[in-house]
Design an enzyme around this catalytic site. Structure first.
Site, PDB file in Angstrom:
ATOM      1  N   ALA A  71       0.841  -1.197   0.000  1.00 24.76           N
ATOM      2  CA  ALA A  71       0.000   0.000   0.000  1.00 24.76           C
ATOM      3  C   ALA A  71       0.876   1.246   0.000  1.00 24.76           C
ATOM      4  CB  ALA A  71      -0.934  -0.007   1.211  1.00 24.76           C
ATOM      5  N   ASN A  72       0.274   2.408   0.160  1.00 23.26           N
ATOM      6  CA  ASN A  72       1.022   3.660   0.270  1.00 23.26           C
ATOM      7  C   ASN A  72       0.278   4.593   1.215  1.00 23.26           C
ATOM      8  OD1 ASN A  72      -0.856   5.459  -1.285  1.00 23.26           O
ATOM      9  ND2 ASN A  72      -0.420   3.920  -2.857  1.00 23.26           N
TER      10      ASN A  72
END
Ligand code: C5P
Length: 225
Positions: A30-31
């Site tokens: 993810a980020n």
């Protein structure tokens, strides 16, 4: 105060937030995207009377009033939801889509073992903006975002063509500072890049960027051929 219903009768699709790409049933790539800029744009378009489909990855912020939320996790789900939402007059791609996903997400939780850490093979995700920019049901206005650290304008112009976009909102992430707002923060410093030129906007809250952008898109839609 109420804003003019300048987008009444229009349909807008907005992507927002990060994507989560599973590695196994409990882990993902993810980020740090909060969804704040994308959600603010969806809200601003809805306030101007547009029907708004907000396709969002996992976020903790509230869904703006008056938008239709389609909640997704992965880039592939986001692309499918965007294509399902077409036709649209406007599409704004704000999501921080993961560039890569696991080539073969495990069906059961990966275990530590004597063999050492597993190798994580990655494959590229589809580019949702580029797919929509070159789509047979391409929206009249296709807008992308870009985080650039150098050659901001040249990279943004190249992105216009590569992605089939009408406008790139380029974040200047080289400026530094405690709150550049690029991932998770409150403010944004952007350049608006189109084929007819570019303009630098001062540092603003993400909500102010959204209002100004929504006004601009409403004018462009009025005046575009
Ligand atoms: O190529 P880059 O990641 O810099 O492009 C950013 C723009 O493209 C953003 O508008 C982002 O939402 C969009 N994008 C996308 N799908 C991807 C990667 C980026 O829609 N897989």
């Amino acid at each position: 105060s109420p804003v003019a219903q300048s987008l009444s009768g229009r349909h807008a699709v907005v992507t927002s937030g990060p994507t989560h790409e599973p590695i196994d049933p409990v882990r993902y790539i993810a980020n740090r995207s909060s969804g704040r800029q994308g959600h603010a744009i969806a809200a601003a378009l809805a306030r101007r009377g547009a029907r708004v489909t907000l396709v969002s990855g996992p976020v903790t912020i509230a869904t703006p009033a008056g938008v239709d939320l389609v909640a997704v996790e992965t880039a592939r789900e986001m692309l499918a939801a965007v294509e399902d939402a077409l036709p649209a007059d406007i599409a704004v791609f704000v999501a921080a889509v993961a560039d890569w996903r696991s080539a073969d997400a495990a069906d059961s939780k990966m275990k530590k073992g004597p063999g050492g850490p597993p190798a994580l093979a990655l494959v590229e995700n589809p580019d949702i903006l580029a797919t929509t920019g070159h789509h047979r049901a391409r929206p009249r206005l296709v807008v992308g975002f870009a985080a650039e650290t150098n050659d901001l304008l040249a990279n943004a112009v190249a992105k216009l063509d590569r992605k089939g976009a009408d406008m790139i909102v380029a974040n200047d992430v080289s400026k530094g500072g405690a709150d550049q707002g690029v991932m998770g923060g409150a403010t944004n410093t952007v350049h608006l890049v189109t084929r007819s030129g570019s303009e630098a906007w001062p540092q603003m809250t993400k909500e102010a960027v959204a209002e100004k952008l929504a006004d601009r898109l409403a004018v462009l839609l009025e005046t575009a051929p």
